[in-house]
Design a protein around this motif. Structure first.
Motif, mmCIF file in Angstrom:
data_model
loop_
_atom_site.group_PDB
_atom_site.id
_atom_site.type_symbol
_atom_site.label_atom_id
_atom_site.label_comp_id
_atom_site.label_asym_id
_atom_site.label_seq_id
_atom_site.Cartn_x
_atom_site.Cartn_y
_atom_site.Cartn_z
ATOM 1 N N UNK A 90 -1.026 -0.803 7.829
ATOM 2 C CA UNK A 90 -0.804 -2.082 7.158
ATOM 3 C C UNK A 90 -1.884 -3.084 7.535
ATOM 4 N N UNK A 91 -2.277 -3.122 8.800
ATOM 5 C CA UNK A 91 -3.343 -4.036 9.240
ATOM 6 C C UNK A 91 -4.664 -3.696 8.561
ATOM 7 N N UNK A 92 -4.955 -2.420 8.428
ATOM 8 C CA UNK A 92 -6.188 -2.000 7.764
ATOM 9 C C UNK A 92 -6.124 -2.287 6.275
ATOM 10 N N UNK A 127 0.830 -1.196 0.000
ATOM 11 C CA UNK A 127 0.000 0.000 0.000
ATOM 12 C C UNK A 127 0.864 1.245 0.000
ATOM 13 N N UNK A 128 0.237 2.320 -0.425
ATOM 14 C CA UNK A 128 0.885 3.620 -0.383
ATOM 15 C C UNK A 128 -0.143 4.608 0.152
ATOM 16 N N UNK A 149 -0.355 10.701 16.362
ATOM 17 C CA UNK A 149 0.661 9.721 16.713
ATOM 18 C C UNK A 149 0.064 8.412 17.204
ATOM 19 N N UNK A 150 -1.266 8.354 17.343
ATOM 20 C CA UNK A 150 -1.911 7.110 17.771
ATOM 21 C C UNK A 150 -1.937 6.063 16.662
ATOM 22 N N UNK A 151 -1.977 6.514 15.420
ATOM 23 C CA UNK A 151 -2.043 5.630 14.257
ATOM 24 C C UNK A 151 -0.653 5.524 13.655
ATOM 25 N N UNK A 152 -0.138 4.295 13.550
ATOM 26 C CA UNK A 152 1.205 4.134 12.995
ATOM 27 C C UNK A 152 1.161 3.269 11.739
ATOM 28 N N UNK A 153 2.331 3.037 11.143
ATOM 29 C CA UNK A 153 2.419 2.273 9.899
ATOM 30 C C UNK A 153 1.867 0.859 10.050
#
Length: 146
Positions: A87-89, A54-55, A79-83
């Motif tokens: 990726x999981x989503x 994904x991008x 900062x709560x949402x990371x790479x």
């Protein structure tokens, strides 16, 4: 513990078939934010490629109509949402589709939680009932009343 009004924090992941966003949900999101019901903490759009990679997509003219769709949320990041979260989503959607991930605070609940703390009470649990379960329960109730 802080006396700041903070409501429960939730997230939503939304799949966009073909990676097309038509803007239908944007007005509702802006409305909820402007009315103070929610506060957007993170907002990321990612295009998922055929191989599952994904991008992330810059918040811009997502639907191609010449107007900046999400300017009000540009640069929103807590900062709560990371790479890893993205990726999981992205792994949840079909290749070729896009995923939008929103982390938001339920700001309507903050003053209630603060009032309870001032009264000596504490919120000891919160949770989410899946929408399908709620719909099934309401359908069953409606069927029993008929």
């Amino acid at each position: 513990m802080s006396e700041q009004d903070v409501g429960p924090i939730d997230y939503l992941a939304v799949e966009f078939p073909g990676g097309r966003l038509n803007g239908d949900g944007l007005a509702a999101l802006v409305d909820l934010t402007e009315r103070g019901i929610i506060r957007i903490l993170d907002l990321v759009i990612a295009q998922v490629d055929a191989d599952g990679s994904f991008v992330t997509v810059e918040l811009a003219d997502l639907d191609g109509d010449g107007e900046l769709d999400l300017a009000v949320f540009e640069g929103v990041t807590s900062g709560l949402l990371d790479d890893e979260d993205i990726a999981s989503s992205a792994a949840l959607v079909e290749p070729g589709n896009a995923v939008g991930v929103i982390v938001y605070e339920n700001t309507w609940a903050g003053p209630f939680v603060t009032a309870m703390r001032k009264a000596g009470a504490e919120v000891i649990a919160s949770g989410r009932i899946p929408a399908d379960d709620v719909i099934a329960a309401l359908d069953a109730l409606e069927g029993a009343e008929a």
